[in-house]
Design a protein around this motif. Structure first.
Motif, PDB file in Angstrom:
ATOM      1  N   LEU A 173       2.164  13.847 -15.192  1.00 40.60           N
ATOM      2  CA  LEU A 173       3.618  13.806 -15.337  1.00 40.60           C
ATOM      3  C   LEU A 173       4.226  12.726 -14.451  1.00 40.60           C
ATOM      4  CD1 LEU A 173       6.126  15.259 -16.581  1.00 40.60           C
ATOM      5  CD2 LEU A 173       6.244  16.533 -14.422  1.00 40.60           C
ATOM      6  N   ARG A 174       3.731  12.643 -13.208  1.00 43.62           N
ATOM      7  CA  ARG A 174       4.253  11.642 -12.281  1.00 43.62           C
ATOM      8  C   ARG A 174       3.964  10.229 -12.794  1.00 43.62           C
ATOM      9  NH1 ARG A 174       8.288  10.690  -8.922  1.00 43.62           N
ATOM     10  NH2 ARG A 174       7.689   9.265  -7.223  1.00 43.62           N
ATOM     11  N   HIS A 175       2.800  10.044 -13.381  1.00 41.50           N
ATOM     12  CA  HIS A 175       2.450   8.748 -13.962  1.00 41.50           C
ATOM     13  C   HIS A 175       3.456   8.372 -15.050  1.00 41.50           C
ATOM     14  CE1 HIS A 175      -0.838   6.127 -16.073  1.00 41.50           C
ATOM     15  NE2 HIS A 175       0.001   5.396 -15.374  1.00 41.50           N
ATOM     16  N   ALA A 176       3.794   9.328 -15.913  1.00 38.82           N
ATOM     17  CA  ALA A 176       4.768   9.061 -16.979  1.00 38.82           C
ATOM     18  C   ALA A 176       6.130   8.693 -16.400  1.00 38.82           C
ATOM     19  CB  ALA A 176       4.889  10.282 -17.888  1.00 38.82           C
ATOM     20  N   ARG A 177       6.565   9.411 -15.367  1.00 34.96           N
ATOM     21  CA  ARG A 177       7.873   9.127 -14.765  1.00 34.96           C
ATOM     22  C   ARG A 177       7.917   7.721 -14.170  1.00 34.96           C
ATOM     23  NH1 ARG A 177      10.383  14.054 -11.325  1.00 34.96           N
ATOM     24  NH2 ARG A 177      12.228  12.741 -11.657  1.00 34.96           N
ATOM     25  N   LEU A 178       6.846   7.343 -13.502  1.00 37.34           N
ATOM     26  CA  LEU A 178       6.815   6.019 -12.883  1.00 37.34           C
ATOM     27  C   LEU A 178       6.753   4.915 -13.936  1.00 37.34           C
ATOM     28  CD1 LEU A 178       4.444   6.738  -9.869  1.00 37.34           C
ATOM     29  CD2 LEU A 178       6.901   6.290  -9.777  1.00 37.34           C
ATOM     30  N   LEU A 179       6.080   5.168 -15.036  1.00 33.99           N
ATOM     31  CA  LEU A 179       6.040   4.181 -16.108  1.00 33.99           C
ATOM     32  C   LEU A 179       7.422   3.997 -16.734  1.00 33.99           C
ATOM     33  CD1 LEU A 179       2.655   5.127 -17.799  1.00 33.99           C
ATOM     34  CD2 LEU A 179       3.178   2.960 -16.658  1.00 33.99           C
ATOM     35  N   VAL A 180       8.163   5.086 -16.886  1.00 35.31           N
ATOM     36  CA  VAL A 180       9.535   4.983 -17.387  1.00 35.31           C
ATOM     37  C   VAL A 180      10.381   4.176 -16.414  1.00 35.31           C
ATOM     38  CG1 VAL A 180      11.654   6.294 -17.830  1.00 35.31           C
ATOM     39  CG2 VAL A 180       9.485   7.065 -18.808  1.00 35.31           C
ATOM     40  N   ARG A 181      10.222   4.483 -15.129  1.00 41.63           N
ATOM     41  CA  ARG A 181      10.990   3.754 -14.114  1.00 41.63           C
ATOM     42  C   ARG A 181      10.653   2.268 -14.135  1.00 41.63           C
ATOM     43  NH1 ARG A 181      10.805   5.768  -7.936  1.00 41.63           N
ATOM     44  NH2 ARG A 181      11.380   7.704  -9.018  1.00 41.63           N
ATOM     45  N   ALA A 182       9.399   1.960 -14.438  1.00 42.10           N
ATOM     46  CA  ALA A 182       8.967   0.565 -14.503  1.00 42.10           C
ATOM     47  C   ALA A 182       9.300  -0.081 -15.855  1.00 42.10           C
ATOM     48  CB  ALA A 182       7.466   0.471 -14.251  1.00 42.10           C
ATOM     49  N   ARG A 183       9.936   0.690 -16.745  1.00 44.74           N
ATOM     50  CA  ARG A 183      10.361   0.213 -18.057  1.00 44.74           C
ATOM     51  C   ARG A 183       9.169  -0.165 -18.937  1.00 44.74           C
ATOM     52  NH1 ARG A 183      15.714  -0.493 -18.094  1.00 44.74           N
ATOM     53  NH2 ARG A 183      15.659  -1.851 -19.918  1.00 44.74           N
ATOM     54  N   ARG A 184       8.052   0.473 -18.710  1.00 47.05           N
ATOM     55  CA  ARG A 184       6.866   0.276 -19.541  1.00 47.05           C
ATOM     56  C   ARG A 184       6.809   1.443 -20.530  1.00 47.05           C
ATOM     57  NH1 ARG A 184       2.514  -0.569 -14.840  1.00 47.05           N
ATOM     58  NH2 ARG A 184       1.065  -0.160 -16.574  1.00 47.05           N
ATOM     59  N   PHE A 185       7.723   1.407 -21.499  1.00 47.00           N
ATOM     60  CA  PHE A 185       8.000   2.590 -22.301  1.00 47.00           C
ATOM     61  C   PHE A 185       6.890   2.940 -23.275  1.00 47.00           C
ATOM     62  CE2 PHE A 185      12.186   0.816 -21.129  1.00 47.00           C
ATOM     63  CZ  PHE A 185      12.602   1.860 -20.324  1.00 47.00           C
ATOM     64  N   GLY A 186       6.189   1.946 -23.792  1.00 49.23           N
ATOM     65  CA  GLY A 186       5.091   2.246 -24.696  1.00 49.23           C
ATOM     66  C   GLY A 186       3.998   3.050 -24.011  1.00 49.23           C
ATOM     67  N   GLU A 187       3.611   2.612 -22.814  1.00 46.53           N
ATOM     68  CA  GLU A 187       2.606   3.353 -22.042  1.00 46.53           C
ATOM     69  C   GLU A 187       3.157   4.705 -21.600  1.00 46.53           C
ATOM     70  OE1 GLU A 187       0.557   0.457 -19.124  1.00 46.53           O
ATOM     71  OE2 GLU A 187       2.400  -0.550 -19.783  1.00 46.53           O
ATOM     72  N   ALA A 188       4.439   4.728 -21.230  1.00 47.40           N
ATOM     73  CA  ALA A 188       5.051   5.975 -20.765  1.00 47.40           C
ATOM     74  C   ALA A 188       5.016   7.036 -21.855  1.00 47.40           C
ATOM     75  CB  ALA A 188       6.492   5.717 -20.333  1.00 47.40           C
TER      76      ALA A 188
END
Length: 499
Positions: free
Chosen positions: A111-126
């Motif tokens: 879950l934390r990985h997904a949140r950080l990916l969203v914050r990094a604007r890497r939405f496909g990976e998120a």
């Protein structure tokens, strides 16, 4: 050195760590040969030492290096789990989780990985990681919300409704989807109604305050039965003192992140409300229809209002109509239940825009219209070109978008599902007021009113600056999207209605 010898070499640093003496453990680790110091176990010990000393970034870096050196992911995760999330710098944490999260089945790091990916604007990976999080814990509202947000920021934002449906099939509580009404507005009518009913039944509050969409506001302030709405009702009934007392309470409570200019000016606006004795005709009855009509005009003036996506004109239409009734002006309020921003017309009047224009001409004749005043609020931006085609005497745009394409596809992506529907439904020139207004022969005067300190609304207005007949009226010191409260408090709106 074999594993037994290495374990002996690390025994002393481990003893200091068990005593929570990170500094001594670090000194001892630094003194070891590289083969011990940089071994998987040595790096795990260093991560613990750095964490004890409050160096969370270095602790994360040591954990990442331990993984790359061959440490067991479960051992790395055990150390990571003991770190305080509030102290973790996002860059090093994301770097660690890029390696760790795919190798463990524990929900929290995924879950934390997904949140950080969203914050990094890497939405496909998120999106991919967030979907894995929902599989690990289907009852997590945050995991479902991260899927939804990631999809909204993708190249196919219309898939967000599928994310909502998937959450409905899971045991999750309300995920608190941002701008859910805006997302549903991007659906076809029949599908939207069905999904709205399902969401309302499962999560009764999901469609309440979750409807803000930047320029295209979905959420109407002052929920039914609220103190603010009771104050309006009392004012309309002529109970001014009671209404003012409630309004002052609303103002006093209008604090924090949800503060609004409408509440801030509640008493100033209510002081202006014409009571029953001041009105020259009955108020309209609002049954929720797309078209709300008053009695014919007594002065020849008619207000044609294009409402926002909350189906209001800054305020409930009955409240606005009180000001029309006070001058004897007629009113005709339009809503677009198809959420196409009136670009394709109003379905209950005609199947297309041209038919709607013709139907409106007949409506205006029936209202004894001699002087037409057109007002468009926010997403009622079509008011400008409708007004010119209908021969309006004056047209007022209140915080309207000038172009769906140019402004509403930037950092604020909450309206992307709706914009996608508009793009599929209409050619680009129908989504740009600058093009549409330039193509019309009429140069009826247009006034744009907006908060000077609200960057997006100012940008919309300035995009139309220079077109013939268009005048900008920035409200200095105003940074809210809503401008109708100030216009009423100042008496400007009332003056527009005078014969």
């Amino acid at each position: 050195m074999d594993r037994t010898d290495q374990s002996d070499a690390l025994a002393e640093p481990r003893r200091h760590l068990d005593a929570e003496d990170g500094e001594s453990a670090t000194i001892l680790l630094d003194a070891l040969p590289a083969e011990d110091r940089d071994s998987p176990e040595g790096l795990l010990l260093r991560a613990r030492a750095e964490a004890l000393m409050g160096a969370s970034g270095r602790a994360l870096d040591a954990l990442r290096r331990a993984g790359e050196a061959g440490a067991d992911p479960q051992a790395v995760d055990a150390v990571y789990e003991g770190l305080d999330p509030k102290d973790l710098p996002p860059g090093p944490e994301l770097a660690l989780l890029e390696w760790l999260a795919p190798q463990v089945e524990r929900f929290a790091p995924v879950l934390r990985h997904a949140r950080l990916l969203v914050r990094a604007r890497r939405f496909g990976e998120a999106e991919e990681v967030a979907r894995r999080a929902t599989a690990l814990n289907p009852s997590s509202p945050l995991a479902h919300r991260l899927v939804y947000v990631s999809v909204l920021r993708s190249d196919r934002p219309e898939r967000a409704v599928d994310a909502v449906r998937a959450a409905l099939d899971s045991p999750t509580k309300d995920p608190g989807y941002p701008a859910l009404k805006m997302t549903l507005a991007g659906m076809e009518v029949e599908d939207r109604v069905a999904l709205t009913e399902a969401v309302g039944k499962r999560w009764p509050n999901a469609l309440g305050s979750a409807g803000r969409g930047g320029d295209l506001t979905m959420a109407g302030e002052g929920a039914k039965g609220s103190k603010e709405q009771r104050a309006y009702g009392l004012a309309l009934d002529g109970h001014t003192e009671e209404a003012m007392a409630l309004a002052q309470e609303v103002e006093a409570e209008n604090v924090g992140r949800h503060a609004s200019v409408r509440k801030e000016l509640a008493s100033s606006v209510i002081a202006r409300v014409p009571g029953p004795d001041a009105r020259q005709r009955p108020l309209v009855e609002d049954d929720g229809s797309e078209v709300i009509r008053s009695a014919p005009s007594q002065t020849g003036v008619t207000l044609l209002g294009f409402t926002d996506l909350a189906h209001q004109l800054g305020y409930p239409v009955r409240f606005v109509d009180a000001f029309c009734a006070a001058t004897g002006a007629a009113s005709l309020f339009l809503r677009d239940h198809s959420y196409r921003l009136f670009i394709g017309g109003v379905g209950s009047l005609a199947p297309d825009r041209a038919g709607t224009i013709e139907a409106l001409r007949h409506e205006l004749v029936a209202l004894n219209t001699e002087r037409l005043i057109v007002v468009g609020q926010s997403s009622g931006f079509s008011a400008l070109n409708y007004g010119r085609e209908l021969g309006a005497a004056a047209i007022y745009g209140l915080s309207i978008p000038s172009s769906i394409d140019r402004f509403l596809t930037g950092p604020d992506s909450r309206a992307r599902a709706l914009i996608g529907k508009l793009r599929r439904s209409f050619p680009p020139e129908d989504l740009d007021l600058r093009i549409m207004l330039s193509a019309l022969p009429s140069r009826a005067p247009i006034e744009l009113h907006y908060g000077a300190d609200r960057d997006t609304d100012r940008g919309h207005a300035e995009d139309l600056e220079g077109l013939e007949g268009v005048t900008l009226h920035p409200m200095e010191g105003h940074n809210a999207h809503q401008v109708m409260p100030q216009l009423i408090a100042d008496g400007r709106f009332q003056r527009w209605l005078e014969p």
